[in-house]
Design a protein around this motif. Structure first.
Motif, PDB file in Angstrom:
ATOM      1  N   VAL A 211       0.780  -1.183   0.008  1.00 11.10           N
ATOM      2  CA  VAL A 211      -0.218  -0.160  -0.097  1.00 11.10           C
ATOM      3  C   VAL A 211       0.788   1.113   0.061  1.00 11.10           C
ATOM      4  O   VAL A 211       2.008   1.197   0.539  1.00 11.10           O
ATOM      5  N   LEU A 212       0.400   2.251  -0.474  1.00 15.16           N
ATOM      6  CA  LEU A 212       1.052   3.514  -0.529  1.00 15.16           C
ATOM      7  C   LEU A 212       0.355   4.577   0.047  1.00 15.16           C
ATOM      8  O   LEU A 212      -0.893   5.006  -0.437  1.00 15.16           O
ATOM      9  N   THR A 213       0.625   5.130   1.271  1.00 14.73           N
ATOM     10  CA  THR A 213       0.060   6.159   1.955  1.00 14.73           C
ATOM     11  C   THR A 213       0.388   7.467   2.157  1.00 14.73           C
ATOM     12  O   THR A 213       1.815   7.585   2.138  1.00 14.73           O
ATOM     13  N   TRP A 214      -0.447   8.451   2.600  1.00 14.89           N
ATOM     14  CA  TRP A 214       0.128   9.938   2.502  1.00 14.89           C
ATOM     15  C   TRP A 214       1.179   9.983   3.848  1.00 14.89           C
ATOM     16  O   TRP A 214       0.795   9.419   4.781  1.00 14.89           O
ATOM     17  N   ILE A 215       2.161  10.945   3.520  1.00 15.48           N
ATOM     18  CA  ILE A 215       3.000  11.013   4.626  1.00 15.48           C
ATOM     19  C   ILE A 215       2.553  12.257   5.498  1.00 15.48           C
ATOM     20  O   ILE A 215       2.739  12.388   6.627  1.00 15.48           O
ATOM     21  N   LEU A 216       1.526  13.067   5.271  1.00 14.84           N
ATOM     22  CA  LEU A 216       0.842  13.975   6.032  1.00 14.84           C
ATOM     23  C   LEU A 216      -0.433  13.143   6.380  1.00 14.84           C
ATOM     24  O   LEU A 216      -1.340  12.593   5.680  1.00 14.84           O
ATOM     25  N   CYS A 217      -0.850  13.453   7.947  1.00 16.11           N
ATOM     26  CA  CYS A 217      -2.197  12.832   8.262  1.00 16.11           C
ATOM     27  C   CYS A 217      -2.632  13.797   9.222  1.00 16.11           C
ATOM     28  O   CYS A 217      -2.009  14.814   9.822  1.00 16.11           O
ATOM     29  N   SER A 218      -3.784  13.215   9.935  1.00 14.18           N
ATOM     30  CA  SER A 218      -4.272  14.312  10.988  1.00 14.18           C
ATOM     31  C   SER A 218      -3.580  14.019  12.220  1.00 14.18           C
ATOM     32  O   SER A 218      -3.059  13.014  12.255  1.00 14.18           O
ATOM     33  N   HIS A 219      -3.908  14.832  13.279  1.00 16.34           N
ATOM     34  CA  HIS A 219      -3.018  14.914  14.431  1.00 16.34           C
ATOM     35  C   HIS A 219      -3.846  13.618  15.109  1.00 16.34           C
ATOM     36  O   HIS A 219      -3.169  12.798  15.926  1.00 16.34           O
ATOM     37  N   ASP A 220      -4.989  13.495  15.060  1.00 13.37           N
ATOM     38  CA  ASP A 220      -5.788  12.472  15.971  1.00 13.37           C
ATOM     39  C   ASP A 220      -5.417  10.930  15.321  1.00 13.37           C
ATOM     40  O   ASP A 220      -5.122  10.107  15.967  1.00 13.37           O
ATOM     41  N   ASP A 221      -5.144  10.955  13.964  1.00 12.33           N
ATOM     42  CA  ASP A 221      -4.684   9.520  13.450  1.00 12.33           C
ATOM     43  C   ASP A 221      -3.389   9.443  13.881  1.00 12.33           C
ATOM     44  O   ASP A 221      -2.885   8.173  14.038  1.00 12.33           O
ATOM     45  N   ASN A 222      -2.422  10.348  14.200  1.00  6.49           N
ATOM     46  CA  ASN A 222      -0.860  10.125  14.489  1.00  6.49           C
ATOM     47  C   ASN A 222      -0.872   9.987  15.989  1.00  6.49           C
ATOM     48  O   ASN A 222       0.272   9.382  16.400  1.00  6.49           O
ATOM     49  N   PHE A 223      -1.829  10.334  16.720  1.00 10.98           N
ATOM     50  CA  PHE A 223      -1.759  10.120  18.414  1.00 10.98           C
ATOM     51  C   PHE A 223      -2.906   9.574  18.927  1.00 10.98           C
ATOM     52  O   PHE A 223      -2.728   8.363  19.283  1.00 10.98           O
ATOM     53  N   ALA A 224      -4.079  10.353  18.901  1.00 11.57           N
ATOM     54  CA  ALA A 224      -5.112   9.777  19.775  1.00 11.57           C
ATOM     55  C   ALA A 224      -5.577   8.472  19.086  1.00 11.57           C
ATOM     56  O   ALA A 224      -5.864   7.573  19.904  1.00 11.57           O
ATOM     57  N   ASN A 225      -5.854   8.259  17.947  1.00  7.21           N
ATOM     58  CA  ASN A 225      -6.478   7.000  17.481  1.00  7.21           C
ATOM     59  C   ASN A 225      -5.553   5.704  17.693  1.00  7.21           C
ATOM     60  O   ASN A 225      -6.135   4.748  17.426  1.00  7.21           O
ATOM     61  N   VAL A 226      -4.392   6.122  17.638  1.00  6.85           N
ATOM     62  CA  VAL A 226      -3.233   4.790  18.134  1.00  6.85           C
ATOM     63  C   VAL A 226      -2.828   4.913  19.487  1.00  6.85           C
ATOM     64  O   VAL A 226      -2.016   4.358  19.732  1.00  6.85           O
ATOM     65  N   LYS A 227      -3.661   5.711  20.424  1.00 11.99           N
ATOM     66  CA  LYS A 227      -3.316   5.638  21.747  1.00 11.99           C
ATOM     67  C   LYS A 227      -2.101   6.326  22.066  1.00 11.99           C
ATOM     68  O   LYS A 227      -1.258   5.535  22.892  1.00 11.99           O
ATOM     69  N   ARG A 228      -1.382   6.955  21.403  1.00 10.25           N
ATOM     70  CA  ARG A 228      -0.192   7.672  21.692  1.00 10.25           C
ATOM     71  C   ARG A 228      -0.346   9.267  22.123  1.00 10.25           C
ATOM     72  O   ARG A 228      -1.286   9.784  21.442  1.00 10.25           O
TER      73      ARG A 228
ATOM     74  N   SER B 297      -4.039  22.824   5.548  1.00 10.04           N
ATOM     75  CA  SER B 297      -5.090  23.327   4.609  1.00 10.04           C
ATOM     76  C   SER B 297      -6.384  22.548   4.957  1.00 10.04           C
ATOM     77  O   SER B 297      -7.584  23.112   4.677  1.00 10.04           O
ATOM     78  N   SER B 298      -6.256  21.424   5.789  1.00 10.20           N
ATOM     79  CA  SER B 298      -7.378  20.552   6.260  1.00 10.20           C
ATOM     80  C   SER B 298      -6.815  19.691   7.420  1.00 10.20           C
ATOM     81  O   SER B 298      -5.593  19.776   7.683  1.00 10.20           O
ATOM     82  N   LEU B 299      -7.795  19.031   7.931  1.00  2.00           N
ATOM     83  CA  LEU B 299      -7.499  17.950   9.053  1.00  2.00           C
ATOM     84  C   LEU B 299      -6.825  17.042   8.692  1.00  2.00           C
ATOM     85  O   LEU B 299      -6.276  16.266   9.582  1.00  2.00           O
ATOM     86  N   ASP B 300      -6.957  16.566   7.646  1.00  2.00           N
ATOM     87  CA  ASP B 300      -6.026  15.434   7.027  1.00  2.00           C
ATOM     88  C   ASP B 300      -4.495  15.756   6.905  1.00  2.00           C
ATOM     89  O   ASP B 300      -3.892  14.763   6.691  1.00  2.00           O
ATOM     90  N   VAL B 301      -4.154  17.030   6.887  1.00  2.00           N
ATOM     91  CA  VAL B 301      -2.721  17.432   6.798  1.00  2.00           C
ATOM     92  C   VAL B 301      -2.086  18.217   7.902  1.00  2.00           C
ATOM     93  O   VAL B 301      -1.382  18.958   7.589  1.00  2.00           O
ATOM     94  N   GLN B 302      -2.378  17.680   9.024  1.00  2.00           N
ATOM     95  CA  GLN B 302      -1.925  18.618  10.395  1.00  2.00           C
ATOM     96  C   GLN B 302      -0.514  18.211  10.859  1.00  2.00           C
ATOM     97  O   GLN B 302       0.140  18.965  11.551  1.00  2.00           O
ATOM     98  N   VAL B 303      -0.054  16.861  10.437  1.00  2.00           N
ATOM     99  CA  VAL B 303       0.921  16.355  10.665  1.00  2.00           C
ATOM    100  C   VAL B 303       1.881  15.525   9.811  1.00  2.00           C
ATOM    101  O   VAL B 303       1.171  14.591   9.206  1.00  2.00           O
ATOM    102  N   ALA B 304       3.153  15.563  10.096  1.00  2.95           N
ATOM    103  CA  ALA B 304       4.041  14.717   9.245  1.00  2.95           C
ATOM    104  C   ALA B 304       4.171  13.341  10.134  1.00  2.95           C
ATOM    105  O   ALA B 304       4.768  13.529  11.206  1.00  2.95           O
TER     106      ALA B 304
END
Length: 615
Positions: free
Chosen positions: A434-451, A465-472
């Motif tokens: 799979v190929l996924t984006w290097i930018l993601c939301s803050h929740d996906d990078n932290f809260a959703n994976v319990k970090r 520009s949107s919630l999906d590109v908050q964090v590298a």
């Protein structure tokens, strides 16, 4: 050979702004109906890109979510009209609206000439005047103005007028920090106008879309709850005085860069539009004003005419705007041909430039061109910009391919070569990439994976520009879990992997962060399959040369870990030479639930740079 699985759509981190255009209206303006392929080719020839074909209803469904869209009533304003989403070069402000794109394409096709914009005096013989007081120097020192007379608005034209302001605010205006645009119904206000700075408590007015009066201090508190305007409050919030534009009767026209007054609001019935742009950057203010008036002066009673306004600064100096900034550039034919690899004669080159809205005449000598740069083409800064337009107009596909006079011998970067070898090996084990984006939301990078985000864990994007590109991302896990959730209809077991970069903070790096290449393997089935991902770990160690094939030297050791992302007692750190190089475990059920995954899932994430053969 391995498959690349679909991943959930995420907003791209764009360099180029995107303009949404109604296809039928665009084709009507172009005087021809194109197939999607034909229009895509036209865009390519002109140097823009047809990014997506959608509809208002589909865009609303994507924005609100399928369930919300399904519950919407049939009386809503969205329609099934086809919408073309077109990527525009970031420095082409004249292409940020329907009027600009259709005009440019018509000139490019040769169906209409490049328009000539003229400043005309008002019928009364007296120009409108803007007086700048010295107090304005404390906050936003510059203001430029113009008037559009006899404008005829339709619903589509009005929406395009408002949308262009939004696009400019996000682009050249840098989210209103450099320039803020105010548009007013001239019939509802009385000149001369004043631009000054006052104490927030002294500025009282009814703001746009409100029905009660606020002072500026109250407004700042009120708009902290507004999802759009709250992002601009910081520009003046810390200032002791706020900028304000008033008319001769003291009516507040605008509190830049926040909001306009309701008294001067424009509507479909507006005929005379007064435009003021307050700024901290005068040059950008002039470009923004030129863009607004050149795009919409075509709807004036006399097309492409603009009424000038005199601006008197705090020293008494009077300047007339708009300053069309029209200038002439002498271009060398040989320089252009050398830059783009062609042998185009002077007359042909002049004709090609005319197609790009750059009126051109033959120069004084046989090797030069006299190029007129109109107010719409603020992107022309150097002769190389003219060469680029010649190449576009001539057609990149029409430039003959030649063998370079010099050549170099290249080789693949070691990390990329090693990554490709790992991809092949994991794919042979039955896993799909799979190929996924290097930018993601803050929740996906932290809260959703319990970090937890301790402030020193990831590179955060400023003004996303949107919630999906908050964090590298600092882990491949969120993206692959989303890919797993997006493929719920795939047969079990689901075996996915990704080799890609994450961004980790590094105080020793000159930019404070660095890329780290990682491998992530995911196995999802009715049982966890923890042994499967450990088997992949063994195989990776063998092919990397870190372990022996007889199993006597595994190349790594595992130690107990306690990551909240994984199930307690079913996880471990991967250690090599005393350093942690990865983690593997069964994903915690709460994490799976956050991503909509209903089956047990095991994961291995490995830093692969530590496995590369040492020279």
């Amino acid at each position: 050979i391995y498959r690349v699985w679909r991943t959930p759509h995420a907003a791209r981190s764009r360099i180029m702004p995107t303009v949404n255009l109604n296809r039928d209206e665009l084709f009507a303006r172009l005087g021809k109906t194109y197939t999607e392929h034909e229009f895509d080719e036209l865009c390519f020839e002109f140097g823009i890109e047809l990014d997506e074909v959608t509809s208002e209803r589909a865009m609303e469904s994507k924005f609100l979510g399928n369930e919300a869209a399904a519950g919407a009533t049939t009386t809503d304003a969205s329609s099934d009209d086809v919408i073309y989403k077109i990527d525009i070069p970031a420095n082409r402000y004249d292409l940020l609206c329907m009027e600009g794109i259709s005009r440019a394409l018509n000139v490019f096709k040769g169906t209409v000439p490049t328009p000539t914009f003229r400043a005309v005096e008002p019928a009364s013989g007296t120009r409108e005047k803007m007086v700048v007081k010295s107090s304005a120097m404390l906050v936003r020192p510059f203001v430029v103005c113009a008037v559009l007379r006899g404008v005829t608005f339709t619903k589509a034209r009005y929406e395009s007028f408002i949308d262009l302001q939004d696009k400019l605010h996000q682009n050249i205006c840098r989210r209103r920090s450099l320039v803020a645009i105010g548009t007013h119904d001239l019939s509802k206000i009385q000149g001369p106008f004043t631009y000054e700075a006052q104490l927030p408590e002294e500025i009282e007015f009814v703001p746009l879309k409100q029905d009660k009066k606020f002072n500026a201090k109250e407004l700042m508190e009120f708009y902290k709850q507004d999802q759009k305007l709250k992002h601009f409050l910081h520009i003046i919030e810390g200032s002791a005085v706020f900028p304000v534009v008033r008319d001769a009767d003291g009516t507040v026209l605008s509190l830049p860069p926040i909001i306009n007054g309701a008294q001067s609001a424009i509507s479909l019935d507006t005929k005379d539009v007064f435009i003021e742009c307050t700024a901290t950057d005068l040059n950008k203010a002039k470009i923004v004003l030129n863009t607004m008036v050149t795009m919409f002066s075509e709807y004036c009673a006399t097309p492409f005419t603009i009424e000038p306004v005199d601006v008197v600064d705090c020293t008494g100096k009077e300047t007339t705007y708009p300053d069309f900034m029209t200038r002439f550039v002498d271009a060398d034919v040989d320089y252009i041909n050398k830059r783009i690899g062609t042998d185009i004669d002077r007359k042909t080159m002049a004709a090609l430039l005319c197609r790009m809205q750059l009126p051109t005449k033959l120069g004084a000598d046989e090797k030069s061109l006299r190029v007129e740069v109109p107010p719409t083409r603020s992107d022309i800064l150097h002769p190389c910009d003219i060469a680029e337009d010649v190449a576009i107009s001539h057609g990149y596909n029409n430039i003959a391919r030649t063998v370079p006079n010099t050549y170099t011998i290249s080789s693949q970067q070691p990390i990329n070569k090693f990554s490709d070898a790992l991809r092949d090996e994991v794919a042979r084990s039955g896993f799909s990439e799979v190929l996924t984006w290097i930018l993601c939301s803050h929740d996906d990078n932290f809260a959703n994976v319990k970090r937890e985000d301790d402030g020193n864990s990831a590179a955060i994007v400023a003004n996303p520009s949107s919630l999906d590109v908050q964090v590298a991302r600092n882990s491949l896990l969120p993206g692959v879990l989303k890919a797993r959730a997006a493929n719920t209809d795939a047969p079990m077991p689901l075996k996915l992997f990704e080799v890609g970069d994450v961004v980790v903070l590094d105080p020793e790096s000159d930019v404070g962060a660095k890329n780290s290449r990682r491998l992530l393997v995911l196995y999802s089935n009715v049982s966890s399959g923890f042994e499967v991902v450990q088997g992949i770990l063994d195989r990776v160690m063998q092919v990397a040369g870190a372990a022996t094939f007889d199993g006597k030297q595994p190349g790594y050791e595992v130690v107990e870990s306690n990551e909240p992302t994984y199930f307690p007692g079913r996880q471990a750190y991967v250690m090599r030479d005393g350093a942690k190089i990865g983690v593997m475990g069964i994903v915690h059920p709460d994490v799976c639930a956050n991503f909509g995954i209903t089956t047990p899932t095991s994961v291995l994430e490995l830093e692969i740079e530590n496995l590369m053969p040492k020279k």
